[in-house]
Enzyme design. Structure first.
Site, short mmCIF file in Angstrom:
data_model
loop_
_atom_site.label_atom_id
_atom_site.label_comp_id
_atom_site.label_asym_id
_atom_site.label_seq_id
_atom_site.Cartn_x
_atom_site.Cartn_y
_atom_site.Cartn_z
N GLY A 311 15.12 -30.71 41.44
CA GLY A 311 14.78 -31.27 42.74
C GLY A 311 15.97 -31.29 43.68
O GLY A 311 16.90 -30.48 43.59
N SER A 312 15.98 -32.29 44.57
CA SER A 312 16.92 -32.27 45.71
C SER A 312 18.37 -32.45 45.34
O SER A 312 19.25 -32.19 46.18
CB SER A 312 16.51 -33.35 46.72
OG SER A 312 15.28 -33.00 47.33
N ILE A 313 18.69 -32.91 44.14
CA ILE A 313 20.11 -32.94 43.75
C ILE A 313 20.68 -31.54 43.81
O ILE A 313 21.86 -31.34 44.10
CB ILE A 313 20.29 -33.55 42.35
CG1 ILE A 313 19.97 -35.05 42.37
CG2 ILE A 313 21.71 -33.35 41.83
CD1 ILE A 313 20.05 -35.74 41.03
N LYS A 315 20.35 -29.48 46.01
CA LYS A 315 20.79 -29.15 47.37
C LYS A 315 22.31 -29.21 47.49
O LYS A 315 22.89 -28.59 48.38
CB LYS A 315 20.13 -30.10 48.37
CG LYS A 315 18.63 -29.85 48.53
CD LYS A 315 17.96 -30.92 49.37
CE LYS A 315 16.45 -30.65 49.45
NZ LYS A 315 15.72 -31.76 50.11
#
Length: 581
Positions: A311-313, A315
């Site tokens: 997920g967004s980690i 990014k």
């Protein structure tokens, strides 16, 4: 007549010389056996009348970084019988079956078996062994042995692992460092007569065992214990399937804590009900009643054995590649209408109405999917894949635990624009938690790819000699300037953005939240996570919390960030006085 006499004389001479040759040959053979081979046959003769019984070596202890003993030994006994020496078999059978709480027929079969030595039972507590020894039963041998003992039961179970009945490592660090921990067994030698009866006058010979080396870990028992408590609380409060927490020094890869609840009791590693409880029957049914398979599930360390969509980690990785390649700066302007169209796919932002106008720093604080899709497309498939390799994501971390899983990633030739877009914000591929925390550590520590590890040193208890372990470090996977910019961005995420629930007054914390949906999409199963480090300008500690399938609120910023906040609130004051490497 004269010819006959000559023939007869020749025959006598032949017989005489033949006999002399045979006698000479026998004499040479006897001399050969008695002198050159005397030692060999003496040993053979002695071996026929010697019996051997092993003396188990004490297994090396496992200690945390402060000397707290995490794995130790307890003295136990092995009860054996020597068939030829038993004088009253019925008494031996009755006494051993009663004291050892064994079925009489089982004991009888072993006592009556004609063998040099037969084991009745091992891992018998010392008090019971001493009781049998005091009875002086002819033919019954009581030898002291060692059994592994874990003082803190379930704390660190999926790191330490355990040993089998022969005191050999089965899983975890116990098997990874078997060669250092196991030691060398000794033996007891007794001499018997032709009937197998021990000769008292011959005494008893001993080859003393050599104990194993002590293993010191980077693990901190205090941090491990508190992280376990937090993980258990989070799992119970959110009715989650499991919770993982990793705490590491991002400078050198030393792991201070690794938790994956539910944990199991190291002293009773096959007790399924202690972990599964009411679900034991369900779990066994899933594996067709195979207890070993069910136990393997229980022993799995999700931090290294299992992969998931980060997920967004992730990014953080896209931001690093974008900044390093020069395709984006903090001031670059974007517009988020709530989605981004790539080919025929509409990729939505978590804020469906959109974030509107924002620069790259604000987009990171907002964890805006469309902006990171844009950055990923700017980087392009070839360069993104190169950075994926450069950052070490295509190789295993090399952590010193068995069974590490590899990253599951699209092959480059199969990666299209849609795949690149989804990878850029942490979907459509899978990595392990240890890979994620290692990679982020390497990007925020100045750009040095570390090797996560537990083992620090081994110590020979006999000599006191200490040998330290060394681990590889790949320098310069990104520039120090990019690393500095990343730290600044991630501090803003916690101070003013989506990671605000990890903010602690008086500390500068950087971090990133993530919420990912497990496959198949639409299942309603999510993974909430948060990674945080402190201090933001020069990280000395990094922690990742992953909550698998929470019920109710499932956003990482809402339920995982507070776990890391509580962890840091407790351990940062404790770590203030520690000198980092």
């Amino acid at each position: 007549m004269k010819g006959y006499q000559t023939y007869h004389k020749r025959k006598i001479v032949f017989v005489f010389f033949a006999s002399a040759l045979i006698l000479l040959g026998l004499m040479v053979r006897v001399f050969y056996l008695m002198v050159p081979l005397s030692e060999y046959y003496t040993d053979k003769a002695e071996n026929l009348h010697e019996r051997e019984r092993d003396i188990k070596a004490a297994r090396g202890r496992i200690l945390d970084r402060n000397g707290v003993v995490l794995a130790d030994n307890r003295t136990v006994c092995t009860i054996s019988v020597i068939h030829s020496q038993i004088q009253d078999p019925e008494t031996v059978i009755r006494v051993l079956s009663e004291i050892l709480d064994m079925d009489e027929e089982t004991v009888r079969a072993r006592v009556e078996k004609v063998s040099s030595i037969e084991r009745i039972k091992s891992n018998v507590d010392k008090e019971t062994g001493d009781q049998i020894r005091r009875m002086n039963l002819a033919g019954v041998k009581v030898d002291e042995d060692y059994k592994r003992y874990y003082p803190y039961s379930a704390i660190g179970s999926k790191i330490l692992g355990f040993t089998g009945g022969d005191n050999q490592g089965i899983v975890g660090l116990e098997v990874r460092y078997e060669e250092y921990l196991k030691g060398i067994d000794g033996m007891i030698l007794t001499v018997t007569d032709a009937k197998g009866i021990e000769i008292d006058a011959a005494g008893e010979g001993r080859v003393e065992p050599v104990p194993g080396n002590d293993l010191t870990l980077s693990l901190d028992w205090n941090i491990q214990t508190y992280a376990t408590q937090l993980a258990m609380q989070a799992m119970e409060q959110k009715e989650a399937d499991s919770v993982s927490i990793i705490v590491m020094n991002p400078k050198n890869g030393e792991i201070l804590a690794m938790v994956n609840v539910p944990e199991y009791d190291l002293n009773h590693p096959f007790d399924l009900e202690s972990v599964y409880g009411d679900r034991t029957a369900e779990i066994l049914n899933q594996v067709s009643g195979n207890n070993i398979e069910a136990a393997n599930r229980m022993w799995r360390n999700g931090c290294i054995n299992d992969t998931y969509e980060p997920g967004s980690i992730f990014k953080v990785i896209t931001a690093a590649a974008g900044l390093e390649s020069g395709v984006v700066t903090l001031e670059d302007q974007f517009t988020c209408p709530g989605y981004y169209i790539v080919e025929d796919r509409k990729i939505r932002c978590h804020k469906t109405q959109g974030h509107g106008a924002e620069n790259f720093l604000t987009a990171t604080m907002n964890s805006c999917n469309p902006v990171f899709v844009n950055v990923g497309l700017r980087i392009g498939i070839d360069r993104y894949y190169d950075y994926f390799n450069q950052f070490g994501l295509k190789q295993k971390t090399g952590i010193d635990l068995p069974g590490e899983a590899a990253t599951i990633m699209h092959k480059k030739e199969n990666m299209g624009q849609v795949e690149l877009a989804t990878v850029s914000f942490g979907q459509s591929f899978q990595i392990t938690p240890i890979q994620l925390v290692t990679t982020v550590s390497s990007l925020v520590n100045g750009g040095n790819r570390v090797t996560p590890h537990f083992a620090v040193s081994i110590k020979d208890p006999a000599t006191g000699n200490i040998r330290k372990f060394n681990y590889e470090m790949a320098e310069g996977i990104i520039s120090d300037e990019t690393s500095q910019t990343l730290r600044f961005m991630l501090e803003k995420v916690v101070a003013e953005g989506g990671g605000s629930k990890a903010y602690i007054e008086g500390y500068s914390i950087g971090g990133k939240t993530a919420t990912s949906e497990t496959l198949p999409r639409g299942s309603g199963r999510y993974i909430a996570s948060f990674i945080g480090f402190e201090p933001a300008d020069d990280p000395q500690i990094i922690a990742l919390a992953v909550i698998n399938n929470p019920k109710g609120v499932y956003y990482g910023g809402q339920i995982a960030a507070p776990v890391v906040k509580k962890l840091f609130e407790n351990i940062l004051p404790y770590l203030d006085g520690i000198q980092y490497n």
